[in-house]
Scaffold this active site. Structure first.
Site, PDB file in Angstrom:
ATOM      1  N   LYS A   6      38.719  40.442  30.231  1.00  5.95           N
ATOM      2  CA  LYS A   6      39.288  41.018  28.999  1.00  5.95           C
ATOM      3  C   LYS A   6      39.712  39.909  28.033  1.00  5.95           C
ATOM      4  O   LYS A   6      39.533  40.039  26.826  1.00  5.95           O
ATOM      5  CB  LYS A   6      40.470  41.938  29.312  1.00  5.95           C
ATOM      6  CG  LYS A   6      40.010  43.235  29.970  1.00  5.95           C
ATOM      7  CD  LYS A   6      41.124  44.250  30.090  1.00  5.95           C
ATOM      8  CE  LYS A   6      40.572  45.568  30.637  1.00  5.95           C
ATOM      9  NZ  LYS A   6      41.585  46.605  30.793  1.00  5.95           N
ATOM     10  N   LYS A  53      30.534  48.464  34.893  1.00  5.27           N
ATOM     11  CA  LYS A  53      31.251  49.718  35.170  1.00  5.27           C
ATOM     12  C   LYS A  53      31.412  50.540  33.877  1.00  5.27           C
ATOM     13  O   LYS A  53      31.501  49.973  32.776  1.00  5.27           O
ATOM     14  CB  LYS A  53      32.612  49.441  35.813  1.00  5.27           C
ATOM     15  CG  LYS A  53      33.687  48.928  34.884  1.00  5.27           C
ATOM     16  CD  LYS A  53      35.078  49.093  35.520  1.00  5.27           C
ATOM     17  CE  LYS A  53      36.154  48.709  34.510  1.00  5.27           C
ATOM     18  NZ  LYS A  53      37.500  49.089  34.861  1.00  5.27           N
ATOM     19  N   LYS A  97      36.567  52.543  29.583  1.00  4.75           N
ATOM     20  CA  LYS A  97      37.101  53.045  28.313  1.00  4.75           C
ATOM     21  C   LYS A  97      37.024  51.978  27.238  1.00  4.75           C
ATOM     22  O   LYS A  97      36.734  52.261  26.097  1.00  4.75           O
ATOM     23  CB  LYS A  97      38.571  53.416  28.476  1.00  4.75           C
ATOM     24  CG  LYS A  97      38.844  54.574  29.371  1.00  4.75           C
ATOM     25  CD  LYS A  97      40.330  54.937  29.223  1.00  4.75           C
ATOM     26  CE  LYS A  97      40.952  55.253  30.557  1.00  4.75           C
ATOM     27  NZ  LYS A  97      41.696  54.123  31.121  1.00  4.75           N
TER      28      LYS A  97
HETATM   29  N1  AQP Z   1      33.582  53.016  36.286  1.00  3.63           N
HETATM   30  C1  AQP Z   1      34.482  53.332  37.191  1.00  3.63           C
HETATM   31  N2  AQP Z   1      34.090  53.722  38.426  1.00  3.63           N
HETATM   32  C2  AQP Z   1      35.011  54.066  39.361  1.00  3.63           C
HETATM   33  N3  AQP Z   1      36.351  54.047  39.131  1.00  3.63           N
HETATM   34  C3  AQP Z   1      36.785  53.665  37.918  1.00  3.63           C
HETATM   35  N4  AQP Z   1      38.021  53.548  37.373  1.00  3.63           N
HETATM   36  C4  AQP Z   1      37.892  53.122  36.093  1.00  3.63           C
HETATM   37  N5  AQP Z   1      36.594  52.955  35.779  1.00  3.63           N
HETATM   38  C5  AQP Z   1      35.881  53.287  36.893  1.00  3.63           C
HETATM   39  C6  AQP Z   1      39.256  53.859  38.059  1.00  3.63           C
HETATM   40  O1  AQP Z   1      39.999  54.747  37.249  1.00  3.63           O
HETATM   41  C7  AQP Z   1      41.378  54.542  37.518  1.00  3.63           C
HETATM   42  C8  AQP Z   1      42.165  54.547  36.261  1.00  3.63           C
HETATM   43  O2  AQP Z   1      41.651  53.606  35.358  1.00  3.63           O
HETATM   44  P1  AQP Z   1      42.588  52.875  34.338  1.00  3.63           P
HETATM   45  O3  AQP Z   1      42.457  53.515  33.033  1.00  3.63           O
HETATM   46  O4  AQP Z   1      43.937  52.720  34.828  1.00  3.63           O
HETATM   47  O5  AQP Z   1      42.008  51.507  34.495  1.00  3.63           O
HETATM   48  P2  AQP Z   1      40.755  50.849  34.085  1.00  3.63           P
HETATM   49  O6  AQP Z   1      40.098  50.336  35.292  1.00  3.63           O
HETATM   50  O7  AQP Z   1      41.290  49.856  33.182  1.00  3.63           O
HETATM   51  O8  AQP Z   1      39.796  51.962  33.390  1.00  3.63           O
HETATM   52  P3  AQP Z   1      38.802  51.602  32.303  1.00  3.63           P
HETATM   53  O9  AQP Z   1      38.022  52.767  31.888  1.00  3.63           O
HETATM   54  O10 AQP Z   1      38.005  50.429  32.692  1.00  3.63           O
HETATM   55  O11 AQP Z   1      39.790  51.277  31.129  1.00  3.63           O
HETATM   56  P4  AQP Z   1      39.926  49.977  30.321  1.00  3.63           P
HETATM   57  O12 AQP Z   1      38.553  49.727  29.808  1.00  3.63           O
HETATM   58  O13 AQP Z   1      40.913  50.364  29.271  1.00  3.63           O
HETATM   59  O14 AQP Z   1      40.396  48.895  31.220  1.00  3.63           O
HETATM   60  C9  AQP Z   1      41.503  53.236  38.295  1.00  3.63           C
HETATM   61  O15 AQP Z   1      41.804  53.558  39.637  1.00  3.63           O
HETATM   62  C10 AQP Z   1      40.138  52.634  38.218  1.00  3.63           C
HETATM   63  O16 AQP Z   1      39.820  51.947  39.396  1.00  3.63           O
END
Ligand code: AQP
Length: 329
Positions: free
Chosen positions: A109, A192, A195
């Site tokens: 990031k 992956k 968001k």
């Molecule tokens: N692509 C994915 N496959 C499986 N699990 C996923 N998680 C996120 N993306 C995938 C799981 O979703 C939970 C909550 O996510 P979060 O919003 O707390 O964290 P994150 O990993 O930061 O999700 P994003 O979509 O990748 O958000 P950004 O881009 O904002 O960082 C977690 O348990 C995560 O493992």
């Protein structure tokens, strides 16, 4: 059991649901569960206050809509329980700078944002996550594969604190579903679904209109071959679609491979569009129902925060005592 999710988008996506949220719903039956909308984490990468407030409500409404039951679980917002930030400070003081610097999510990031713009909050994100988990002495934490390294840090910090100050924390285990640990980006199936980093067409959102999800699935990147087989190394795009299909329909990947023998990718994508629509439509409708009554939603969250505060404050008092802080009169 504890887990959290950031309110950093207008909707959760299928990666969030299949990697983590689906386990949240199931584990309510077998575990004493706490679920948290982690808004403190959501301000680590820049945000708009009005949007954050709205997304926090939308996040909570979606959790209720997928089946989190506030009668059986504790559902709350992180900033409503001050002990999270307070414990994070203490844990930050036993975290090595080098140790925190090795977190790959921060490195990725920070590389995207530029090191000068990446915040100290983003750097200490995993320490706050450790505080979230350790406050509730959670034994299991359902997360996607991308959170494995952060979970490992939480374990290390729990063990270090217990060793240096006396047994206080439960050392948590990650609970990572084998089949859907990493749902990938529809446009870039080696990354992956995310968001913040996926392009809009790479994501299937729970709150999307069915026609938009179907269009995104139709335009998903696949390889040049014709066969519908699960082979993540050589056919990551088709394998991702099969994983999603199988998880949502309950059919095994092998059954799907047999069913689609001799069919083209277009048939699989069209049917998956329908499977996704059938799955997301009731979630979208129920989410809207909760959003239509914000006073009721806020009441559910207030009750959850009250329950969480009782547990969190007891742990924090013990931590403050163990590290040698003078008791407040
Ligand atoms: N692509 C994915 N496959 C499986 N699990 C996923 N998680 C996120 N993306 C995938 C799981 O979703 C939970 C909550 O996510 P979060 O919003 O707390 O964290 P994150 O990993 O930061 O999700 P994003 O979509 O990748 O958000 P950004 O881009 O904002 O960082 C977690 O348990 C995560 O493992």
């Amino acid at each position: 059991m504890f887990s959290g999710i950031q309110p950093t988008a207008d909707s959760f996506h299928l990666g969030n649901y299949l990697g983590a949220l689906r386990s949240w719903v199931r584990m309510q039956d077998t575990h004493d569960s706490l679920y948290c909308v982690v808004d403190l984490h959501a301000i680590t990468a820049g945000h708009e206050p009005k949007v954050l407030r709205q997304r926090t409500r939308v996040a909570a409404a979606q959790l209720l809509a997928i089946g989190i039951d506030p009668e059986r679980s504790t559902l709350f917002v992180q900033s409503h329980v001050p002990a999270h930030a307070e414990l994070a400070w203490v844990l930050g003081c036993i975290t090595g700078f080098g140790e925190a610097s090795r977190m790959t999510q921060f490195k990725d990031k920070a590389a995207r944002q530029g090191t000068d713009r990446a915040s100290v909050g983003l750097f200490t994100y995993p320490v706050l996550m450790a505080a979230d988990i350790l406050l509730y002495r959670a034994a299991e934490v359902p997360v996607g594969e991308d959170q494995r390294q952060h979970l490992e840090l939480s374990r290390d910090l729990a063990q270090r604190f217990n060793r240096d100050f006396g047994k206080t924390f439960v050392v948590p285990e990650a609970y990572i579903p084998a089949d859907t640990a990493k749902i990938t980006d529809l446009q870039d199936p080696t990354s992956k679904m995310s968001k913040s980093s996926s392009s809009p067409n790479g994501i299937v959102e729970l709150l999307d209109e069915p026609s938009r999800s179907a269009k995104r699935i139709r335009s998903a990147v696949t390889d040049t071959g014709r066969e519908i087989v699960y082979d993540p190394e050589h056919k990551p795009g088709i394998s991702n679609l099969l994983s999603i299909y199988s998880a949502l329909s309950g059919e095994t990947v092998a059954e799907l491979e047999r069913r689609y023998e001799g069919h083209g990718y277009g048939d699989l994508k069209k049917d998956l569009g329908q499977v996704v629509a059938d799955f997301t439509t009731p979630i979208r409708e129920r989410t809207q129902g909760y959003l239509d009554d914000p006073a009721e939603l806020d009441k559910i969250l207030a009750v959850g925060a009250e329950k969480a505060r009782v547990l969190a404050d007891a742990t924090l008092r013990q931590v403050y005592d163990r590290v040698g802080f003078l008791p407040a009169a």
